[in-house]
Design an enzyme around this catalytic site. Structure first.
Site, PDB file in Angstrom:
ATOM      1  CB  CYS A 105      10.099  28.824  24.183  1.00 20.54           C
ATOM      2  SG  CYS A 105       8.711  27.993  23.417  1.00 20.54           S
ATOM      3  CE  LYS A 151       3.758  -3.943  -0.098  1.00 20.77           C
ATOM      4  NZ  LYS A 151       5.035  -4.034   0.514  1.00 20.77           N
ATOM      5  CE1 TYR A 155      11.286 -21.567  -2.791  1.00 19.86           C
ATOM      6  CE2 TYR A 155      12.570 -19.600  -2.337  1.00 19.86           C
ATOM      7  CZ  TYR A 155      12.200 -20.608  -3.192  1.00 19.86           C
ATOM      8  OH  TYR A 155      12.744 -20.659  -4.445  1.00 19.86           O
ATOM      9  CB  CYS A 209       7.290  31.835  24.142  1.00 17.86           C
ATOM     10  SG  CYS A 209       8.279  31.746  22.639  1.00 17.86           S
ATOM     11  CD  GLU A 238       3.006 -19.381   0.404  1.00 16.75           C
ATOM     12  OE1 GLU A 238       3.777 -18.620   0.998  1.00 16.75           O
ATOM     13  OE2 GLU A 238       3.375 -20.347  -0.273  1.00 16.75           O
ATOM     14  CG  ASP A 287       5.178  -5.831   7.305  1.00 20.05           C
ATOM     15  OD1 ASP A 287       6.296  -5.845   6.759  1.00 20.05           O
ATOM     16  OD2 ASP A 287       4.583  -4.787   7.619  1.00 20.05           O
ATOM     17  CE  LYS A 306       5.473  -8.989   0.353  1.00 20.81           C
ATOM     18  NZ  LYS A 306       6.120  -8.295   1.447  1.00 20.81           N
ATOM     19  CB  CYS A 310      10.004  28.581  18.983  1.00 18.77           C
ATOM     20  SG  CYS A 310      10.169  29.775  20.317  1.00 18.77           S
ATOM     21  CB  CYS A 354       6.553  30.459  19.491  1.00 17.00           C
ATOM     22  SG  CYS A 354       6.508  29.110  20.671  1.00 17.00           S
TER      23      CYS A 354
HETATM   24  S1  IVH Z   1       8.439 -16.158  -0.838  1.00 21.80           S
HETATM   25  C1  IVH Z   1      11.474 -16.056  -4.234  1.00 21.80           C
HETATM   26  N1  IVH Z   1       6.395 -16.074   0.772  1.00 21.80           N
HETATM   27  O1  IVH Z   1       8.299 -10.806   1.254  1.00 21.80           O
HETATM   28  C2  IVH Z   1      10.382 -15.947  -3.264  1.00 21.80           C
HETATM   29  N2  IVH Z   1       7.954 -14.274   0.848  1.00 21.80           N
HETATM   30  O2  IVH Z   1       9.405  -9.119  -1.292  1.00 21.80           O
HETATM   31  C3  IVH Z   1      10.842 -15.734  -1.894  1.00 21.80           C
HETATM   32  N3  IVH Z   1       7.450 -12.585   2.564  1.00 21.80           N
HETATM   33  O3  IVH Z   1      11.777 -11.118   1.154  1.00 21.80           O
HETATM   34  C4  IVH Z   1       9.876 -15.192  -0.954  1.00 21.80           C
HETATM   35  N4  IVH Z   1       5.634 -13.545   3.338  1.00 21.80           N
HETATM   36  O4  IVH Z   1      10.630 -11.507   3.370  1.00 21.80           O
HETATM   37  C5  IVH Z   1       7.495 -15.447   0.348  1.00 21.80           C
HETATM   38  N5  IVH Z   1       4.545 -16.163   2.193  1.00 21.80           N
HETATM   39  C6  IVH Z   1       5.653 -15.545   1.774  1.00 21.80           C
HETATM   40  C7  IVH Z   1       6.097 -14.321   2.341  1.00 21.80           C
HETATM   41  C8  IVH Z   1       7.259 -13.715   1.839  1.00 21.80           C
HETATM   42  C9  IVH Z   1       6.470 -12.515   3.455  1.00 21.80           C
HETATM   43  C10 IVH Z   1       8.513 -11.545   2.411  1.00 21.80           C
HETATM   44  C11 IVH Z   1       9.907 -12.087   2.326  1.00 21.80           C
HETATM   45  C12 IVH Z   1      10.471 -11.572   1.024  1.00 21.80           C
HETATM   46  C13 IVH Z   1       9.543 -10.467   0.686  1.00 21.80           C
HETATM   47  C14 IVH Z   1       9.401 -10.405  -0.818  1.00 21.80           C
END
Ligand code: IVH
Length: 668
Positions: free
Chosen positions: A430, A311, A225, A409, A111, A115, A113, A424, A406
């Protein structure tokens, strides 16, 4: 159909239209038709307060009543994920899973991740009943009222779907790039501080005390989840597909795979493709798909053994350093800035990067003409990560040194103990410091002379019309207007705005003066305690430090400011111009010691005054307002709907509860 039936039908239909529009991106009626239905529903609900439903589509617009958050202990703790940064670490994870499952076949769900910030949503009988932030993983803030305004989160699940009677679904709240850019654009125009990235903006928004602010900001949410005792399937992926049918926004970018190579393909694809997504992502999440296998693998203290995050590397580009310039801010702090050949980075053209301070710059060992690697991480401003050593030649350009004087000035720079920046010290001579102080003085939360932007101030200063903020009050229309009607009209407006600012109350004037460390709150505290600029000017270090929340740094800064003869002269000129240099008669008359020594918590919804007004009343009468109940709390000023958690705590600690009416009698 009677009113009740019609209300229920409208609610049902509007929930469906919301889903079509926000989740499926596929509306079946026009915006106008939608608004008409919503209006009808709102009108009927006003006629029938007994049919109030917190999950009605009308609640999406939020309210400007101030709220505070109760804490909620998570039914299942919200864990975080272990991080990996390269292929080897991903392979290690895969191996650990294989060993953990003793040769059994397994699938991995890949999946994105997202942000943003994680959220836990609880549903009972198809209704959203609670939304809680992650907090420290064990307990979080109950932000249900704010979350109800997020259009992609269903408040009521469709009756014909097979959702369990009780479940929790977790996901990420995000601010889409488009909303983020719009918001920062507006904030810039209002001279408010900008959010560094969509995550900070989303988190600031979700913690807002006013649901109407959340509603305006257009947040989004992806769910990833599903938890509960009666889930549809053993597969995580299959459960999320079911959740999508119930109306949740579940990302399409989910794949079930079996081999490491397939995982690498997924990563490689999204590492590039993610730039096209409407929301920020910072990696990939890999999860063992079978819930049974997840349980078998278990968890460590902090994170599950069945999932891991990979990451993305922040995008880096190589370019050539041409020059380092030095900027002087309002406080006199000098910041080195790298000027480079333009380079395309994460969607924008980058020419400049901050070098933060002298130490950071020295560590990089920069020479003019160096090839440097630039990176854009979570912040808007790009930074130089390193010099690309492959390109260093014997005839390398001159080393970049921090300046001694600076650039504006010529004053010799100084460094204060414990601070990284060079300053400064020429505060009164200034130009950027002078202009910066004037900009601060006229800003919205200070004197609110909103017709004066940075360019106008620059212009007035360059033409010798103003040297400090006291000069603003002697400007004339003639001086400001050149030729033409519009200029005369705008000059008049400016002069009027300056004149109006004479009425700005003392505590804001005190903030406007620009004394180091005296922000809005400190200015208010000082104004209430000393009541006039003269009393404050004569206050000793000890007297200042005796005031609650005033520490040594603030106290010293105040004493130093008033000791300066230039500042004393400034105050005299402001006084001659009729600015408010003491608390107003009303404020003075309204002050008392009736609540002296009392620590008071405000909770619930009020009828006679707003929460902020009650806060002000408490302070006016010498009391202290705090956020959470403790043994030190003198009493709770409670309106309607005080949260059950708070009531419980108050009972346990034996803290008494005072109603609005009782409180008003106390201070009358
Ligand atoms: S699963 C036990 N799936 O990443 C597993 N987390 O460091 C629970 N996050 O706190 C998280 N995308 O805020 C999961 N597709 C995704 C995610 C995701 C972002 C974030 C989430 C979590 C942090 C994990």
């Amino acid at each position: 159909m009677d009113d009740q039936e019609y209300i229920l039908k409208l609610r049902h239909d509007l929930h469906q239209h919301n889903y079509n529009y926000y989740v499926l991106n596929n509306p079946t009626i026009s915006d106008q038709e939608f608004d008409i239905l919503l209006r009808q529903l709102a009108d009927l609900e006003t006629l029938h307060p007994e049919l109030y439903d917190p999950n009605s589509p009308t609640q999406r617009v939020g309210s400007d009543l101030s709220q505070e958050f109760e804490t909620f202990i998570h039914v299942r703790p919200m864990l975080s994920l272990g991080n990996t940064y390269n292929k080897e670490e991903v392979a290690d994870f895969y191996e650990r899973v294989r060993e953990g499952l003793a040769g059994e076949d397994f699938e991995i769900c890949c999946e994105l991740k997202f942000d943003g910030l994680s959220i836990a949503l609880h549903y009972e009988d198809g209704k959203l009943v609670r939304a809680v932030t992650r907090g420290d993983g064990v307990q979080g803030d109950d932000v249900t009222a704010n979350v109800r305004t997020i259009r992609t989160i269903p408040l009521q699940l469709p009756a014909d779907a097979d959702w369990p009677a009780s479940f929790e679904i977790r996901g990420e709240i995000l601010m889409p790039w488009s909303s983020f850019e719009m918001l920062n654009h507006e904030r810039e125009a209002r001279e408010e501080p900008l959010f560094a990235n969509p995550r900070n903006a989303a988190s600031g928004t979700l913690k807002s005390k006013q649901t109407s602010v959340v509603a305006e900001r257009r947040l989004d949410a992806y769910l990833y989840y599903l938890l509960g005792d009666q889930l549809p399937a053993d597969g995580h992926y299959e459960n999320l597909q079911a959740a999508r049918r119930w109306g949740f926004k579940v990302s399409e970018a989910m794949r079930k795979v079996r081999t490491l190579d397939q995982i690498y393909d997924f990563i490689a694809y999204w590492d590039n493709e993610r730039r096209r997504l409407p929301v920020a992502t910072d990696g990939i999440v890999l999860k063992v798909n079978s819930l049974r296998q997840q349980r078998a693998l278990g968890m460590t203290a902090k994170s599950p053994r069945w999932a891991i995050a990979y990451k993305f590397q922040a995008e880096q580009q190589s370019t050539i350093l041409r020059e380092v310039t030095f900027q002087v801010g309002r406080t006199g702090a000098v910041t080195p800035v790298a000027n480079m050949d333009p380079v395309q980075l994460s969607g924008t053209m980058v020419r400049r990067a901050t070098l933060h301070n002298a130490d950071f710059m020295a560590q990089l060992d920069l020479h003019i003409g160096d090839h440097v690697l630039v990176e854009k991480g979570g912040e808007i401003i790009p930074k130089i990560v390193s010099v690309d050593e492959a390109f260093i030649t014997p005839d390398r350009g001159p080393r970049v040194e921090f300046i001694r004087h600076c650039p504006e000035c010529g004053a010799e720079l100084v460094r204060y103990e414990g601070e990284a920046a060079w300053y400064c010290p020429n505060e009164s001579g200034c130009p950027p410091q002078i202009k910066g102080r004037i900009e601060h003085f006229v800003s919205r939360r200070a004197m609110n002379i909103d017709t004066l932007g940075p360019e106008t101030i620059d212009d007035f200063y360059a033409r010798g019309l103003i040297h400090d903020y006291a000069d603003l009050y002697t400007l004339t229309v003639d001086q400001l207007s050149g030729f033409g009607d519009t200029r005369i009209r705008s000059a008049r407006k400016t002069i009027q705005a300056i004149a109006d600012s004479r009425k700005v109350p003392f505590e804001r004037v005190l903030f406007a003066l620009g004394i180091r460390f005296v922000g809005e709150t400190v200015a208010k505290t000082l104004a209430r305690r000393f009541r006039s600029v003269d009393a404050l000017a004569h206050a000793t270090l000890d007297e200042l430090m005796q005031v609650n929340t005033i520490g040594a740094a603030i106290a010293e800064s105040v004493v130093r400011w008033f000791r300066d003869a230039d500042n004393a002269w400034l105050i005299e000129r402001l006084r001659a111009q009729g600015l408010q240099l003491q608390l107003s008669e009303e404020m003075l008359a309204a002050q008392s010691d009736r609540l002296a020594g009392k620590t008071i918590v405000i909770s619930g919804v009020f009828v006679h005054h707003s929460r902020d007004e009650y806060k002000a009343l408490i302070e006016q009468h010498g009391g202290k307002n705090t956020g959470s109940i403790s043994a030190k709390t003198s009493f709770i000023l409670a309106g309607d709907n005080m949260g059950p958690a708070k009531l419980d705590k108050a009972k346990k600690l034996g803290v008494s509860i005072v109603t609005e009416e009782e409180f008003l009698k106390m201070v009358e």
